[in-house]
Design an enzyme around this catalytic site. Structure first.
Site, mmCIF file in Angstrom:
data_model
loop_
_atom_site.group_PDB
_atom_site.id
_atom_site.type_symbol
_atom_site.label_atom_id
_atom_site.label_comp_id
_atom_site.label_asym_id
_atom_site.label_seq_id
_atom_site.Cartn_x
_atom_site.Cartn_y
_atom_site.Cartn_z
ATOM 1 N N LEU A 155 0.846 -1.201 0.000
ATOM 2 C CA LEU A 155 0.000 0.000 0.000
ATOM 3 C C LEU A 155 0.879 1.247 0.000
ATOM 4 C CD1 LEU A 155 -2.901 1.146 0.121
ATOM 5 C CD2 LEU A 155 -2.607 1.295 2.585
ATOM 6 N N TYR A 156 2.021 1.159 0.683
ATOM 7 C CA TYR A 156 2.964 2.286 0.675
ATOM 8 C C TYR A 156 3.303 2.658 -0.776
ATOM 9 C CZ TYR A 156 7.407 4.767 0.907
ATOM 10 O OH TYR A 156 8.402 5.687 0.724
ATOM 11 N N ALA A 157 3.711 1.639 -1.540
ATOM 12 C CA ALA A 157 4.065 1.866 -2.948
ATOM 13 C C ALA A 157 2.872 2.426 -3.717
ATOM 14 C CB ALA A 157 4.533 0.556 -3.570
#
Ligand SMILES: O=C(O)[C@H]1O[C@H](OP(=O)(O)OP(=O)(O)OC[C@H]2O[C@@H](n3ccc(=O)[nH]c3=O)[C@H](O)[C@@H]2O)[C@H](O)[C@@H](O)[C@H]1O
Length: 431
Positions: free
Chosen positions: A241-243
């Site tokens: 999700l960070y990416a």
């Protein structure tokens, strides 16, 4: 004429003879009368206490307001001083995430060469805020003000732009960390999406509009297997999700460039490390555990292949950030309207020489002169990618980006800082 009360209960004893029952009734009535008086007094006292407390809370909230970390003539003066440019052709930069790892280094470098810098940071507790406070003290000692506030506070951002006509925004505030996204997904949306939009809304309305340089991530290359990673490669298969939020940031900034004429530069950082670094990152937590004699967990990829990262030293990243700011070109809009095309750029900022994680541990062992207790496990499905490797030719061509610190040298500097910061005898470090 005597009242009924006087008749029944004469003030002079003996004037009126009452029977026992009557007497009891009288006692009861008296008692009731005194209870109601007490009750009234109690009510009065409660009312008094309540009004005192509410007054106190008004005073408290007032003093909170007046002693808030932003606002007021004195505060505006501090902001202006911090933003003061001390070289010809210099810039005044709003650095978000200034008390973060990269933010601190970039702010110091800008200030050192004579640019004006105002920092913004929310000092959240994703990792030990005392390290952020220590970075803030370092910045303060160099004449850099760090305003405590969140990116989503549009009023604060607007106020900052009212006080200073920032020429540039170096946007580094973000929810970092690849694996933490599984624990607290909303914090990524809050900072990396909502916070970014709030900031861009203010930038697009500012007169003049600043040029925006911001931190994207190598993680946008996701599950790509083609190496090294080039900016033109696909970025539509994020592994975390960070990416995904960083990738979304690239798309969001594009729309602000397209609609409002904001000059945008996105920097894809590759696993940045160094002094004053982030305690959640592997090189930092490994150092802490090795010194404390605790085991470290080393992830291993499919088919027992070691994971590798294009670890990039902070000083090289700082050069890349400054180079980007210097070549960013101007935003074209005013009054929230685009007046022409503005630059939209994306650059890899990596080291171009990936190192396997077990080799990173070997280097740390040598610098620390302590053997690590290695616990090797298969990489859990937590958003990690097996390797990263930057192609940096675009940044090289555009602003002469050329990383010059290898992992061995960079980790030596990190370990020296770590031991001086946490103490040779205090090997506990951060939890
Ligand atoms: O380039 C980025 O865009 C990102 O870089 C960084 O992410 P990563 O490359 O994942 O760095 P980092 O956590 O230090 O793990 C390094 C290696 O150690 C492995 N690793 C990690 C922890 C552990 O306990 N064991 C382990 O083997 C792990 O599997 C990995 O192979 C930033 O944190 C992120 O915010 C973002 O900026």
């Amino acid at each position: 004429m005597p009242s009924l009360e006087d008749e029944l209960f004469p003030s002079t004893p003996g004037k009126f003879k009452v029977d026992r029952a009557h007497n009891m009734n009288r006692q009861f009535h008296r008692c009731f009368a005194s209870t109601s008086t007490m009750f009234l007094w109690a009510l009065f006292l409660i009312a008094l206490t309540a009004s005192y407390l509410s007054f106190q809370s008004f005073v408290d909230s007032g003093s909170r307001y007046f002693s808030a970390s932003w606002g007021g003539i004195q505060w505006e003066k501090q902001v202006r001083n911090s933003a003061q440019i001390h070289r010809s052709g210099g810039m005044s930069v709003l650095v978000t995430g200034a008390a973060g790892f990269v933010g601190t280094h970039v702010s110091l470098a800008l200030k050192k060469r004579g640019d004006g810098v105002v920092g913004l940071d929310n000092f959240n507790n994703y990792y030990d805020p005392s390290l952020k406070k220590a970075r803030k003290s370092l910045l303060n000692s160099h004449g850099i003000l760090v305003v405590e506030g969140d990116l989503n506070d549009a009023k604060l951002l607007a106020k900052l732009f009212d006080v200073v006509a920032f020429t540039h925004v170096m946007h580094l505030a973000a929810q970092a960390g690849v694996r933490y996204a599984m624990e607290n997904p909303n914090s990524y949306v809050h900072s990396n999406i909502a916070g970014l939009v709030t900031l861009l809304e203010i930038c697009k309305s500012a007169n003049p509009q600043p040029a925006v340089v911001w931190a994207s991530s190598s993680s946008v290359y996701g599950l790509n297997e083609k190496v090294p990673f080039s900016e033109a490669d696909r970025t539509d298969q994020p592994a975390s999700l960070y990416a995904a939020t960083k990738k979304a940031g690239e798309e969001i900034t594009h729309t602000y460039n397209h609609i409002y004429g904001l000059s945008i530069t996105g920097l894809r950082f590759f696993t940045v490390y160094g002094p004053w670094g982030r305690p959640d990152m592997a090189y930092f937590s490994f150092t802490r555990n090795i010194l404390q004699g605790k085991p470290i967990t080393i992830y291993r990829g499919k088919n027992r292949v070691d994971l590798a990262r294009d670890f990039t030293y902070i000083d090289d990243i700082v050069k890349g950030c400054l180079g980007s700011l210097d070549t960013s070109g101007k935003s074209t809009g005013s009054d929230g309207k685009k007046k022409g095309n503005a630059p939209y750029r994306i650059f890899n900022l990596g080291n171009t020489s990936p190192v396997k994680v077990p080799e990173l541990v070997n280097i740390l062992e040598r610098h620390l002169k302590v053997k690590a207790k290695r616990n090797i496990v298969d990489m859990p499905g937590n958003g990690d990618v097996p390797f990263t490797h930057a192609n940096i030719s675009l940044a090289q061509r555009e602003f002469g980006y050329k990383p010059s610190t290898d992992l061995q040298t960079g980790l030596k500097k990190f370990v020296r800082w770590y031991l001086s910061y946490y103490g040779y005898n205090n090997r506990k470090g951060l939890q």
